[in-house]
Design an enzyme around this catalytic site. Structure first.
Site, PDB file in Angstrom:
ATOM      1  N   ILE A  65      23.820   4.919  46.032  1.00 54.80           N
ATOM      2  CA  ILE A  65      23.792   3.887  47.289  1.00 54.80           C
ATOM      3  C   ILE A  65      24.173   2.647  46.325  1.00 54.80           C
ATOM      4  O   ILE A  65      23.557   2.543  45.490  1.00 54.80           O
ATOM      5  CB  ILE A  65      22.491   3.866  47.922  1.00 54.80           C
ATOM      6  CG1 ILE A  65      22.793   2.974  49.211  1.00 54.80           C
ATOM      7  CG2 ILE A  65      21.311   3.371  47.121  1.00 54.80           C
ATOM      8  CD1 ILE A  65      21.471   2.806  50.173  1.00 54.80           C
ATOM      9  N   SER A  66      25.241   1.940  46.822  1.00 49.21           N
ATOM     10  CA  SER A  66      25.638   0.538  46.305  1.00 49.21           C
ATOM     11  C   SER A  66      24.516  -0.290  46.277  1.00 49.21           C
ATOM     12  O   SER A  66      23.561  -0.443  47.158  1.00 49.21           O
ATOM     13  CB  SER A  66      26.786   0.066  46.892  1.00 49.21           C
ATOM     14  OG  SER A  66      27.965   1.052  46.984  1.00 49.21           O
ATOM     15  N   GLN A  67      24.661  -1.018  45.261  1.00 48.93           N
ATOM     16  CA  GLN A  67      23.670  -2.498  45.103  1.00 48.93           C
ATOM     17  C   GLN A  67      23.853  -3.268  46.293  1.00 48.93           C
ATOM     18  O   GLN A  67      25.092  -3.418  46.537  1.00 48.93           O
ATOM     19  CB  GLN A  67      24.225  -3.185  43.851  1.00 48.93           C
ATOM     20  CG  GLN A  67      23.128  -4.210  43.365  1.00 48.93           C
ATOM     21  CD  GLN A  67      23.733  -4.757  42.137  1.00 48.93           C
ATOM     22  OE1 GLN A  67      24.549  -4.480  41.520  1.00 48.93           O
ATOM     23  NE2 GLN A  67      23.015  -6.327  41.852  1.00 48.93           N
TER      24      GLN A  67
END
Ligand code: SAH
Length: 213
Positions: free
Chosen positions: A63-65
Site C-alpha cells: 500500500i503506497s505511503q
C-alpha cells in the site's frame, strides 16, 4: 476491524503531518482525514496504519505511503464528476481517496488476488469504483478517453498506449524511470500528439509490470 474515534484522531494527526511535509490541497487533506486506511490493510498492520509508511499487502506489493498518495492526488487535482483511470489498484486506498474527492474512478490491477480483495474492500466501505483485472499498459480503450490518468507503479518507459487514452487538455501523473531514477512526472495533453511534462523529482514505487498474474 471497524472504524473508531481513535482511528479518526490518528487520521487527523496524519493529515497534519502531511501538511507539514508540503501537502496544501484541502480536498486531499480532507480525504486523508476521512478514508479509513487501516481497513485497506491486513489487521496485523493496524497499529501502524496511520504512520507515513508503505506496508505489505500480499503478492509482494505494498500500500503506497500516505505522503505519496497525497502528493499524486494533489498533482492530479481531480474535480468532482471527472472520469479518472487509475493503474495499480493494489489495496484500493488510493482509489478510495479519489472517490472521496468526488471523481468517478476506473481502476486496473494486474494481480487477480489483489484485484478481488480491493474490489471487495471498496464495495464493503461503499466507495463506488469500477475495478478491472488486466494490464494497465493497455489502458481501458472501450471507455476512453479519461479526464485524468494516475499510475501508482513505476514505469520503465512512458506507457504511450495508456497516456493516449487521456483527453486533450487532460492530466496524467505517472512515475517513469529516467537514467536509473524513478521520477514523478505530470503530463498535460496539449493536442493529439503533444504532451507537456513537469518533473516533481525522485520517488519510490513497486515496478509497473507487463501482463497479468
Ligand atoms: N494505489 C495502490 C498502490 C499499490 S502498489 C495502493 O495504495 O494500495 C502498485 C500496484 O500496481 C500493485 O498492486 C501492482 O500489482 C500494480 N501493478 C503493477 N503493474 C501493473 C500493471 N501493468 N497494470 C495494473 N496494475 C499494475
Amino acid at each position: 476491524m471497524t472504524d473508531t474515534p481513535r482511528h479518526a484522531a490518528l487520521r487527523r494527526r496524519l493529515a497534519e503531518e502531511l501538511q507539514k511535509k508540503g501537502i496544501k490541497d484541502e480536498k486531499v487533506l480532507d480525504a486523508i482525514r476521512n478514508v479509513p486506511r487501516h481497513l485497506f490493510m491486513s489487521s496485523s498492520f493496524e497499529p501502524f496504519a496511520y504512520n507515513d509508511s508503505a506496508y505489505p499487502i500480499g503478492a509482494n506489493q505494498t500500500i503506497s505511503q500516505p505522503h505519496t498518495v497525497a502528493l499524486q492526488t494533489e498533482l492530479l487535482n481531480p474535480q468532482p464528476k471527472e472520469r479518472i483511470l487509475e493503474i495499480g489498484t493494489g489495496s484500493g486506498y488510493q482509489t478510495a481517496v479519489l472517490v472521496h474527492c468526488g471523481a468517478t474512478v476506473y481502476t486496473i490491477e494486474r494481480i487477480r488476488e489483489l484485484h478481488l480483495q480491493a474490489q471487495a474492500t471498496l464495495n464493503n466501505l461503499k466507495y463506488k469504483a469500477i475495478c478491472k483485472y488486466g494490464d494497465g499498459h493497455d489502458g481501458w480503450n472501450d471507455i476512453a478517453p479519461f479526464d485524468r490518468i494516475i499510475v501508482t507503479a513505476g514505469a520503465e518507459e512512458m506507457p504511450m498506449k495508456l497516456i493516449k487514452q487521456c483527453k486533450i487538455g487532460g492530466v496524467i501523473v505517472v512515475p517513469v524511470l529516467d537514467n536509473g531514477t524513478l521520477k514523478m512526472l505530470r503530463l498535460t495533453r496539449q493536442s493529439e500528439e503533444d504532451f507537456t511534462q513537469e518533473d516533481f523529482g525522485p520517488c519510490a514505487f513497486v515496478p509497473m509490470l507487463k501482463g497479468i498474474s
